[in-house]
Enzyme design. Structure first.
Site, PDB file in Angstrom:
ATOM      1  N   ASP A 219     111.528 -14.185 -27.378  1.00 51.46           N
ATOM      2  CA  ASP A 219     111.391 -15.517 -26.794  1.00 51.46           C
ATOM      3  C   ASP A 219     109.934 -15.759 -26.379  1.00 51.46           C
ATOM      4  O   ASP A 219     109.152 -14.819 -26.217  1.00 51.46           O
ATOM      5  CB  ASP A 219     112.310 -15.642 -25.564  1.00 51.46           C
ATOM      6  CG  ASP A 219     112.405 -17.072 -25.038  1.00 51.46           C
ATOM      7  OD1 ASP A 219     112.664 -17.249 -23.844  1.00 51.46           O
ATOM      8  OD2 ASP A 219     112.196 -18.013 -25.845  1.00 51.46           O
ATOM      9  N   ASN A 220     109.566 -17.030 -26.224  1.00 49.63           N
ATOM     10  CA  ASN A 220     108.298 -17.431 -25.593  1.00 49.63           C
ATOM     11  C   ASN A 220     107.041 -17.029 -26.345  1.00 49.63           C
ATOM     12  O   ASN A 220     106.010 -16.738 -25.717  1.00 49.63           O
ATOM     13  CB  ASN A 220     108.191 -16.848 -24.172  1.00 49.63           C
ATOM     14  CG  ASN A 220     109.398 -17.158 -23.342  1.00 49.63           C
ATOM     15  OD1 ASN A 220     110.105 -16.262 -22.910  1.00 49.63           O
ATOM     16  ND2 ASN A 220     109.675 -18.425 -23.124  1.00 49.63           N
TER      17      ASN A 220
ATOM     18  N   LYS B 188     105.698 -10.618 -21.205  1.00 46.55           N
ATOM     19  CA  LYS B 188     105.192 -10.749 -22.579  1.00 46.55           C
ATOM     20  C   LYS B 188     104.276  -9.606 -22.986  1.00 46.55           C
ATOM     21  O   LYS B 188     104.256  -9.239 -24.150  1.00 46.55           O
ATOM     22  CB  LYS B 188     104.510 -12.108 -22.754  1.00 46.55           C
ATOM     23  CG  LYS B 188     105.334 -13.281 -22.220  1.00 46.55           C
ATOM     24  CD  LYS B 188     106.765 -13.237 -22.708  1.00 46.55           C
ATOM     25  CE  LYS B 188     107.719 -14.071 -21.854  1.00 46.55           C
ATOM     26  NZ  LYS B 188     109.149 -13.662 -22.062  1.00 46.55           N
TER      27      LYS B 188
HETATM   28  O1  LIG Z   1     111.344 -18.202 -21.009  1.00 45.04           O
HETATM   29  C1  LIG Z   1     110.393 -17.887 -20.072  1.00 45.04           C
HETATM   30  C2  LIG Z   1     109.541 -18.849 -19.530  1.00 45.04           C
HETATM   31  C3  LIG Z   1     108.575 -18.483 -18.571  1.00 45.04           C
HETATM   32  C4  LIG Z   1     107.687 -19.519 -17.987  1.00 45.04           C
HETATM   33  C5  LIG Z   1     107.148 -19.370 -16.703  1.00 45.04           C
HETATM   34  C6  LIG Z   1     106.344 -20.354 -16.153  1.00 45.04           C
HETATM   35  C7  LIG Z   1     106.078 -21.523 -16.888  1.00 45.04           C
HETATM   36  F1  LIG Z   1     105.316 -22.489 -16.351  1.00 45.04           F
HETATM   37  C8  LIG Z   1     106.593 -21.672 -18.145  1.00 45.04           C
HETATM   38  C9  LIG Z   1     107.396 -20.666 -18.701  1.00 45.04           C
HETATM   39  C10 LIG Z   1     108.476 -17.159 -18.155  1.00 45.04           C
HETATM   40  C11 LIG Z   1     109.334 -16.176 -18.702  1.00 45.04           C
HETATM   41  C12 LIG Z   1     109.274 -14.824 -18.302  1.00 45.04           C
HETATM   42  C13 LIG Z   1     110.146 -13.904 -18.863  1.00 45.04           C
HETATM   43  C14 LIG Z   1     111.057 -14.327 -19.818  1.00 45.04           C
HETATM   44  N1  LIG Z   1     111.130 -15.608 -20.236  1.00 45.04           N
HETATM   45  C15 LIG Z   1     110.300 -16.546 -19.679  1.00 45.04           C
HETATM   46 MG   LIG Z   2     112.130 -16.484 -21.992  1.00 44.55          MG
END
Ligand SMILES: Oc1cc(-c2ccc(F)cc2)cc2cccnc12
Ligand SMILES: [Mg+2]
Length: 216
Positions: free
Chosen positions: A169-170, A144
């Site tokens: 995303d996110n 991110k």
């Molecule tokens: O969609 C994503 C989700 C998470 C994520 C990791 C740990 C959690 F507890 C919750 C969410 C990390 C990402 C890293 C890179 C790209 N997308 C991700």
């Molecule tokens: Mg993601």
């Protein structure tokens, strides 16, 4: 040595999915990651938002940042018109290798090129080495804290044109506050937020769509 989670995802796809059928591969991954082991694929709920924006944009050249196991690369590639192509950047060699196999099982490998390395090193090579003129669609789904600097790098490298669509995303969970700060108060981008949930969870998440308005 024990297999990795990503290797187990490849195993379940290889054993259960219908070869050459991208939907079957996506369903197989979603079932496994919602029932057996959570993994950071964009997933089925946010995947439907991604589908809609890809279909509306109908891009010829797509860049994805963060391949992971290839789930969103397959999701995007299955919607592309015949000559369109997707370049996807992954810095983790194990993820890149697993993604390559899963993308081949889905049968979309002729549209997808996996570029192994760091986004900040590969983006400046896209024009000369990968014959990219402009990017029609960019899916940001890597670390991110790279979202904002990589967006600036795409602008600096002249890879965006009026109407280029960025989708990140996110932006709620894990969150990308610097990117949101950069993109929302930026007269060169028109932003829209799509509220959803973290893949396979009840936790709130969202995707941010930012349309590039040009350098002026
Ligand atoms: O969609 C994503 C989700 C998470 C994520 C990791 C740990 C959690 F507890 C919750 C969410 C990390 C990402 C890293 C890179 C790209 N997308 C991700
Ligand atoms: Mg993601």
């Amino acid at each position: 040595m024990d297999q990795s989670k990503e290797q187990r995802i490849l195993n379940t796809v290889s054993y259960n999915a219908i070869k050459g059928n991208p939907e079957s591969v996506l369903d197989c991954i979603d079932k496994y990651c919602s029932k057996s082991e959570w993994a950071m694929n964009v997933g089925d709920e946010k995947g439907l938002i991604l589908d809609k924006i890809v279909e509306e944009t109908n891009p010829s050249v797509v860049l994805e940042l963060g391949t992971y196991c290839g789930y969103s690369a397959i999701r995007i590639a299955r919607l592309l018109k015949p000559k369109a192509r997707l370049l996807t950047i992954e810095f983790n060699p194990e993820f890149a290798s697993i993604a390559k196999e899963i993308i081949e099982i889905a049968g979309v490998n002729d549209k997808v090129t996996i570029l192994e390395g760091h986004s900040e090193d590969i983006i400046p090579q896209l024009k000369k080495k990968y014959e990219v003129e402009k990017l029609d669609f960019v899916f940001l789904d890597h670390w991110k804290e790279r979202y904002a600097p990589d967006t600036i790098l795409l602008e600096e490298c002249g890879l965006l044109r009026k109407g280029s669509v960025l989708l990140a995303d996110n932006i709620i969970y894990p969150g990308a506050p610097e990117f949101i700060k950069y993109i929302r108060n930026n007269k060169h981008f028109e932003c829209t937020t799509f509220l959803s949930h973290l893949e396979y969870m009840k936790v709130e998440d969202a995707m941010e769509k930012a349309v590039y308005l040009g350098p002026e």
